[in-house]
Design a protein around this motif. Structure first.
Motif, PDB file in Angstrom:
ATOM      1  N   ARG A 297       0.843  -1.211   0.000  1.00  0.00           N
ATOM      2  CA  ARG A 297       0.000   0.000   0.000  1.00  0.00           C
ATOM      3  C   ARG A 297       0.875   1.257   0.000  1.00  0.00           C
ATOM      4  N   ASN A 298       0.300   2.325  -0.488  1.00  0.00           N
ATOM      5  CA  ASN A 298       1.085   3.553  -0.607  1.00  0.00           C
ATOM      6  C   ASN A 298       1.249   4.243   0.750  1.00  0.00           C
ATOM      7  N   LEU A 299       1.974   5.325   0.734  1.00  0.00           N
ATOM      8  CA  LEU A 299       2.316   6.028   1.967  1.00  0.00           C
ATOM      9  C   LEU A 299       1.058   6.459   2.730  1.00  0.00           C
ATOM     10  N   PHE A 300       0.103   6.980   1.980  1.00  0.00           N
ATOM     11  CA  PHE A 300      -1.128   7.436   2.615  1.00  0.00           C
ATOM     12  C   PHE A 300      -1.795   6.280   3.376  1.00  0.00           C
ATOM     13  N   ASP A 301      -1.939   5.147   2.691  1.00  0.00           N
ATOM     14  CA  ASP A 301      -2.627   4.012   3.319  1.00  0.00           C
ATOM     15  C   ASP A 301      -1.828   3.438   4.483  1.00  0.00           C
ATOM     16  N   ASN A 302      -0.486   3.473   4.356  1.00  0.00           N
ATOM     17  CA  ASN A 302       0.349   3.000   5.453  1.00  0.00           C
ATOM     18  C   ASN A 302       0.105   3.825   6.706  1.00  0.00           C
ATOM     19  N   ILE A 303       0.046   5.135   6.518  1.00  0.00           N
ATOM     20  CA  ILE A 303      -0.093   6.032   7.676  1.00  0.00           C
ATOM     21  C   ILE A 303      -1.533   6.040   8.190  1.00  0.00           C
ATOM     22  N   ALA A 304      -2.467   5.915   7.244  1.00  0.00           N
ATOM     23  CA  ALA A 304      -3.889   5.953   7.633  1.00  0.00           C
ATOM     24  C   ALA A 304      -4.305   4.726   8.450  1.00  0.00           C
ATOM     25  N   LEU A 305      -3.541   3.645   8.316  1.00  0.00           N
ATOM     26  CA  LEU A 305      -3.916   2.396   8.988  1.00  0.00           C
ATOM     27  C   LEU A 305      -4.144   2.588  10.493  1.00  0.00           C
ATOM     28  N   SER A 306      -3.246   3.376  11.123  1.00  0.00           N
ATOM     29  CA  SER A 306      -3.375   3.609  12.575  1.00  0.00           C
ATOM     30  C   SER A 306      -4.718   4.263  12.902  1.00  0.00           C
ATOM     31  N   LEU A 307      -5.142   5.175  12.014  1.00  0.00           N
ATOM     32  CA  LEU A 307      -6.389   5.905  12.285  1.00  0.00           C
ATOM     33  C   LEU A 307      -7.611   5.022  12.021  1.00  0.00           C
TER      34      LEU A 307
ATOM     35  N   GLU B  12       3.049  16.450   6.168  1.00  0.00           N
ATOM     36  CA  GLU B  12       3.646  17.786   6.138  1.00  0.00           C
ATOM     37  C   GLU B  12       4.639  17.950   7.295  1.00  0.00           C
ATOM     38  N   GLU B  13       4.236  17.457   8.460  1.00  0.00           N
ATOM     39  CA  GLU B  13       5.086  17.580   9.654  1.00  0.00           C
ATOM     40  C   GLU B  13       6.458  16.947   9.442  1.00  0.00           C
ATOM     41  N   VAL B  14       6.494  15.850   8.687  1.00  0.00           N
ATOM     42  CA  VAL B  14       7.788  15.166   8.496  1.00  0.00           C
ATOM     43  C   VAL B  14       8.409  15.507   7.139  1.00  0.00           C
ATOM     44  N   GLY B  15       7.816  16.436   6.434  1.00  0.00           N
ATOM     45  CA  GLY B  15       8.378  16.896   5.160  1.00  0.00           C
ATOM     46  C   GLY B  15       8.153  15.945   4.000  1.00  0.00           C
ATOM     47  N   LEU B  16       7.080  15.191   4.074  1.00  0.00           N
ATOM     48  CA  LEU B  16       6.801  14.258   2.971  1.00  0.00           C
ATOM     49  C   LEU B  16       5.518  14.645   2.216  1.00  0.00           C
ATOM     50  N   ASP B  17       5.127  15.905   2.328  1.00  0.00           N
ATOM     51  CA  ASP B  17       3.889  16.323   1.658  1.00  0.00           C
ATOM     52  C   ASP B  17       4.030  16.143   0.145  1.00  0.00           C
ATOM     53  N   GLY B  18       2.951  15.663  -0.448  1.00  0.00           N
ATOM     54  CA  GLY B  18       2.956  15.423  -1.897  1.00  0.00           C
ATOM     55  C   GLY B  18       3.450  14.033  -2.275  1.00  0.00           C
ATOM     56  N   LYS B  19       3.876  13.267  -1.288  1.00  0.00           N
ATOM     57  CA  LYS B  19       4.392  11.926  -1.615  1.00  0.00           C
ATOM     58  C   LYS B  19       3.445  10.837  -1.109  1.00  0.00           C
ATOM     59  N   ASP B  20       2.217  11.225  -0.846  1.00  0.00           N
ATOM     60  CA  ASP B  20       1.271  10.290  -0.225  1.00  0.00           C
ATOM     61  C   ASP B  20       0.917   9.096  -1.109  1.00  0.00           C
ATOM     62  N   ASP B  21       1.079   9.242  -2.434  1.00  0.00           N
ATOM     63  CA  ASP B  21       0.714   8.118  -3.305  1.00  0.00           C
ATOM     64  C   ASP B  21       1.910   7.244  -3.672  1.00  0.00           C
ATOM     65  N   ARG B  22       3.060   7.544  -3.082  1.00  0.00           N
ATOM     66  CA  ARG B  22       4.251   6.729  -3.362  1.00  0.00           C
ATOM     67  C   ARG B  22       4.210   5.433  -2.545  1.00  0.00           C
ATOM     68  N   TYR B  23       4.778   4.399  -3.124  1.00  0.00           N
ATOM     69  CA  TYR B  23       4.891   3.133  -2.403  1.00  0.00           C
ATOM     70  C   TYR B  23       6.241   3.113  -1.680  1.00  0.00           C
ATOM     71  N   PRO B  24       6.362   2.372  -0.573  1.00  0.00           N
ATOM     72  CA  PRO B  24       7.605   2.389   0.204  1.00  0.00           C
ATOM     73  C   PRO B  24       8.854   2.192  -0.645  1.00  0.00           C
ATOM     74  N   GLU B  25       8.769   1.287  -1.621  1.00  0.00           N
ATOM     75  CA  GLU B  25       9.971   0.996  -2.437  1.00  0.00           C
ATOM     76  C   GLU B  25      10.389   2.199  -3.294  1.00  0.00           C
ATOM     77  N   GLU B  26       9.489   3.168  -3.448  1.00  0.00           N
ATOM     78  CA  GLU B  26       9.821   4.353  -4.260  1.00  0.00           C
ATOM     79  C   GLU B  26      10.453   5.472  -3.430  1.00  0.00           C
ATOM     80  N   LEU B  27      10.626   5.192  -2.124  1.00  0.00           N
ATOM     81  CA  LEU B  27      11.180   6.223  -1.234  1.00  0.00           C
ATOM     82  C   LEU B  27      12.605   5.862  -0.813  1.00  0.00           C
ATOM     83  N   SER B  28      13.390   6.905  -0.497  1.00  0.00           N
ATOM     84  CA  SER B  28      14.739   6.641   0.012  1.00  0.00           C
ATOM     85  C   SER B  28      14.628   6.151   1.456  1.00  0.00           C
TER      86      SER B  28
END
Lengths: 289, 217
Positions: free
Chosen positions: B93-103, B122-138
Motif C-alpha cells: 500500500r502507498n504512503l497514505f494508506d500505510n499512515i492511515a492504517l493507525s487511524l 507535512e510535519e515530516v516533510g513528505l507532503d505530496g508523496k502520499d501516493d508513493r509506495y515504500p519501495e519508491e522512497l529513500s
C-alpha cells in the motif's frame, strides 16, 4: 461505520492482493461444494424414491366371516388411529365381489352360489419418516383385534428396503460431514498461507493497537468471499449438470431429477459461508495465539 | 509516565534484561544506548508490552504489566507510536494508506483521516508523496514516513528502536532533530541507539544498558 467499511474494503482488496491463495481457496471450496451438492441431490432423490416405495407398502387385513359391517367399520376407524398409519380403504364383501368380477369377468355368486370373499381393509403406512420404518408394531396391533382373521404384508421386502435405505442415509451423512470437516481444514490451511504472506501486516496492526477482532476481520471477510464465489461456481456447475442429466434420464427412463435451483444455491451458499468462516477464523486465531 | 520496577526478562538463550529500575517522565526525551544485544530492544518491547517481565513489572500510565489482560494491550499501544530500524512499512500500500492504517484502527472517519494524514506528512516533510509506495522512497524518507505513522495518532509516547541504523549521518541528525521537535510539543520520546556519537551533547537523558542491566548517566 467507517471502521466497518474499512474492514470490508480490506477484505475485498485482499482478494486481489492474494490472487494465488484466493484461487486455491475458491477452487477447494468449489470442489468440496460440488461433491457435497451432488450428494445432497442424490440424497434428496433417494428420499423421493423411498417415499414412492413406502406409498406402495400395503397391509391387507381380512376380517372374520361372522363380523358385521358396522363392527368392521368401527375397527377400521381404530386402525386409522394407529401410529404410522396414513390411510385405510375398507373393502366390504360386496366390494370384494365386484373386484372379483372385474378381475375374472364372472360373478362369484354364479360360480359357488354364495359370496365366500371376506371383507377386508387395505392399510397404507406413512411415507415421510427419516428413521427406519418398522411396520411390525402396526401389524401386531392389527392382529390383536378379535375381528381380524388374517393379515398379509410384504414384511421381508419392506424390511430389506428399509435396511438398505437406512444404511444409505448413514453413509451419505458420514460422507457429507467428512467432506465438510475436510473442507474446513483445507480452507483453514489455505488461509494460513495468506496469513503467513501477510505476517507483516498482522504485526503492524498489532503494533498500532488493533484489537484481535480488527486483525481477524479482513481475513475472515476474505474467507467468506472465497466461500461465496466457490458456492456460486459450484451451484452453476451443478445446475448445468443436473439440467443435462435430468434431460437424459427423462428421455431414457421417464424420470426427472428432483431439485430446486433456489434451494440448492441457498444451501450451498450458506454452507460455504459457514465453512469458510470457520476455516478462516480457525487459521487466523491459531496465528494470533 | 513509564516505570520499570525490578523488571527482568530472560530469553531461552540466557540473554535479556535483569533487575531494571527506571522511571521516564512525561515529555522526557531519553536515549537508551548500548551495544547490539545489550537489551535495548527487550526494554522497549516491555514498554509496549510485547514482552511482559518475568520478574518485576512495567507500568505505563494506567497500564500495569502485572495485572493487564491481553485484550487491553492494544489500548496501551494506541498511546504509543513506534519507529523501527527496518521501517516496517507495508509494501502493498502507498504512503497514505500505510499512515492511515493507525487511524482506521482507532475508528476515525474517512474525511478526518485524509486531513490528519496530510498534516502528518507535512510535519515530516513528505507532503505530496502520499501516493508513493515504500519501495519508491529513500531510506530517510521511509524512516520519516515511519515517524509520520507514529505521529498521526498523536501518541503520548514514541519508542524509536535504532531508527537511524540504516541512515547516513546527515539524515540521522535530521531525524533526531525531527524527534526533538515532536518532543517539544509534549510527546515522550525513548530512542534506542548503539551510536553514542549521534546522541552525545544533545542535552537529553542517556540511559546506558550493558549486558541487560542499566547504568544511568
Amino acid at each position: 461505520m467507517d471502521k466497518m467499511m474499512f474492514l470490508l474494503s480490506e477484505g475485498v482488496k485482499n482478494l486481489w492482493r492474494h490472487k494465488l491463495t484466493a484461487f486455491t481457496a475458491i477452487f477447494s471450496i468449489f470442489l468440496t461444494l460440488s461433491v457435497a451438492g451432488s450428494l445432497m441431490i442424490v440424497g434428496q432423490n433417494t428420499n423421493k424414491i423411498i417415499e414412492y416405495l413406502r406409498g406402495k407398502y400395503k397391509i391387507e387385513v381380512f376380517f372374520n366371516e361372522n363380523v358385521s359391517d358396522k363392527q368392521i367399520a368401527s375397527v377400521v376407524e381404530e386402525f386409522n388411529k394407529i401410529n404410522g398409519v396414513r390411510s385405510t380403504t375398507l373393502i366390504s364383501k360386496t366390494d370384494a365381489g365386484k373386484i372379483f368380477k372385474s378381475q375374472f369377468g364372472e360373478n362369484i355368486l354364479d360360480i359357488v352360489g354364495y359370496n365366500p370373499l371376506p371383507a377386508s381393509c387395505v392399510v397404507n403406512v406413512v411415507q415421510y419418516q427419516i428413521e427406519k420404518m418398522n411396520i411390525m408394531p402396526i401389524v401386531e396391533r392389527i392382529k390383536s383385534y378379535p375381528e381380524v382373521d388374517e393379515v398379509q404384508y410384504q414384511g421381508r421386502l419392506i424390511y430389506r428396503i428399509e435396511t438398505y435405505y437406512q444404511k444409505f442415509v448413514k453413509i451419505m451423512t458420514v460422507l457429507l460431514i467428512l467432506i465438510l470437516i475436510i473442507s474446513v481444514f483445507i480452507i483453514s490451511n489455505t488461509v494460513r498461507l495468506t496469513i503467513i504472506a501477510k505476517k507483516e501486516l498482522i504485526q503492524a496492526l498489532q503494533l498500532i493497537g488493533a484489537t484481535r477482532s480488527f486483525v481477524k476481520a479482513p481475513f475472515v471477510i476474505e474467507g467468506v468471499f472465497h466461500g461465496l464465489i466457490g458456492a456460486i461456481l459450484a451451484s452453476a456447475l451443478l445446475i448445468v449438470g443436473l439440467e443435462i442429466g435430468s434431460g437424459i434420464t427423462d428421455s431414457v427412463i421417464k424420470l426427472k431429477i428432483q431439485y430446486s435451483p433456489f434451494i440448492l444455491v441457498g444451501i450451498l451458499s450458506s454452507l460455504s459461508v459457514v465453512i469458510s468462516f470457520l476455516g478462516s477464523s480457525r487459521a487466523i486465531s491459531k496465528f494470533l495465539k | 509516565m513509564i516505570r520499570l520496577d525490578n523488571a527482568s526478562y530472560s530469553y531461552t538463550n540466557g540473554s535479556g534484561i535483569s533487575n531494571i529500575n527506571l522511571t521516564i517522565g512525561d515529555d522526557e526525551f531519553a536515549f537508551i544506548i548500548g551495544p547490539t544485544g545489550s537489551g535495548k530492544t527487550t526494554l522497549l518491547r516491555m514498554v509496549y508490552m510485547d514482552l511482559l517481565p518475568q520478574v518485576g513489572k512495567v507500568v505505563v500510565d494506567e497500564f500495569d504489566s502485572k495485572i493487564i489482560k491481553s485484550r487491553k494491550i492494544p489500548f496501551l499501544r494506541r498511546k504509543i507510536g513506534m519507529v523501527f530500524q527496518d521501517y516496517h512499512l507495508l509494501d502493498d500500500r502507498n504512503l497514505f494508506d500505510n499512515i492511515a492504517l493507525s487511524l482506521h484502527v482507532l475508528g476515525w472517519a474517512k474525511d478526518e483521516i485524509v486531513d490528519r494524514v496530510t498534516e502528518s506528512l507535512e510535519e515530516v516533510g513528505l507532503d505530496g508523496k502520499d501516493d508513493r509506495y515504500p519501495e519508491e522512497l529513500s531510506g530517510g524518507e521511509q524512516q520519516r514516513a515511519c515517524i509520520a505513522r507514529a505521529l498521526v495518532k498523536d501518541p503520548d509516547i514514541i519508542l524509536a528502536d535504532e531508527p537511524t541504523g540504516n541512515l547516513d549521518p546527515v539524515t540521522s541528525f535530521e531525524l533526531i532533530k525531527l524527534l526533538e521537535e515532536v518532543n517539544r510539543e509534549g510527546t515522550t520520546i525513548i530512542m534506542a541507539s548503539h551510536d553514542y556519537n549521534l546522541i552525545k551533547g544533545r542535552g537529553h537523558r542517556i540511559i546506558e544498558i550493558q549486558d541487560g542491566s542499566v547504568r544511568q548517566s
